[in-house]
Design a protein around this motif. Structure first.
Motif, short mmCIF file in Angstrom:
data_model
loop_
_atom_site.label_atom_id
_atom_site.label_comp_id
_atom_site.label_asym_id
_atom_site.label_seq_id
_atom_site.Cartn_x
_atom_site.Cartn_y
_atom_site.Cartn_z
N MET A 1 0.85 -1.17 0.00
CA MET A 1 0.00 0.00 0.00
C MET A 1 0.89 1.23 0.00
N GLN A 2 0.43 2.24 -0.71
CA GLN A 2 1.16 3.50 -0.77
C GLN A 2 0.18 4.65 -0.63
N LYS A 3 0.68 5.79 -0.21
CA LYS A 3 -0.15 7.00 -0.15
C LYS A 3 0.01 7.73 -1.47
N CYS B 1 -10.26 7.87 3.66
CA CYS B 1 -9.16 8.45 4.44
C CYS B 1 -9.74 9.43 5.46
N ASN C 1 -6.03 13.55 6.84
CA ASN C 1 -5.34 13.40 5.56
C ASN C 1 -5.87 14.33 4.48
N TYR D 1 -4.53 12.76 1.02
CA TYR D 1 -3.55 11.68 0.96
C TYR D 1 -4.31 10.39 1.20
N ASP E 1 -4.70 6.19 1.00
CA ASP E 1 -4.04 4.88 1.01
C ASP E 1 -4.50 4.10 -0.21
#
Length: 80
Positions: free
Chosen positions: A1-3, A20, A24, A36, A38
């Motif tokens: 997983m990345q933002k 989110c 965020n 931001y 996920d």
């Protein structure tokens, strides 16, 4: 997983909060926000982003932005 960083319109703010938390999300003014998010880079993840339509734009990372462009172009081609 990345933002990933998204720019979004106020009209989808309630929907993005499902993915989110408020911590965020940053208001930009004029009804725009940065979020931001996920993100898992698979068909499901891209489908979520595409479901926001023109009210959401991936800002970064560049490779996710480029993949969104490719997928959206492929969708458009299906109608022409």
């Amino acid at each position: 997983m990345q933002k990933i960083k998204l720019q979004l319109d106020h009209s989808i703010l309630d929907r993005i909060l499902d993915y989110c938390g408020e911590e965020n999300i940053t208001p930009l003014g004029n009804g725009k926000f940065y979020a931001y998010f996920d993100f898992i880079e698979d068909d499901y993840g891209y489908g979520i982003l595409m479901s926001f339509g023109d009210k959401c734009q991936c800002i970064e990372p560049e490779h996710v932005r480029n993949e969104m462009k490719r997928r959206l172009n492929d969708s458009i081609k299906a109608y022409f």
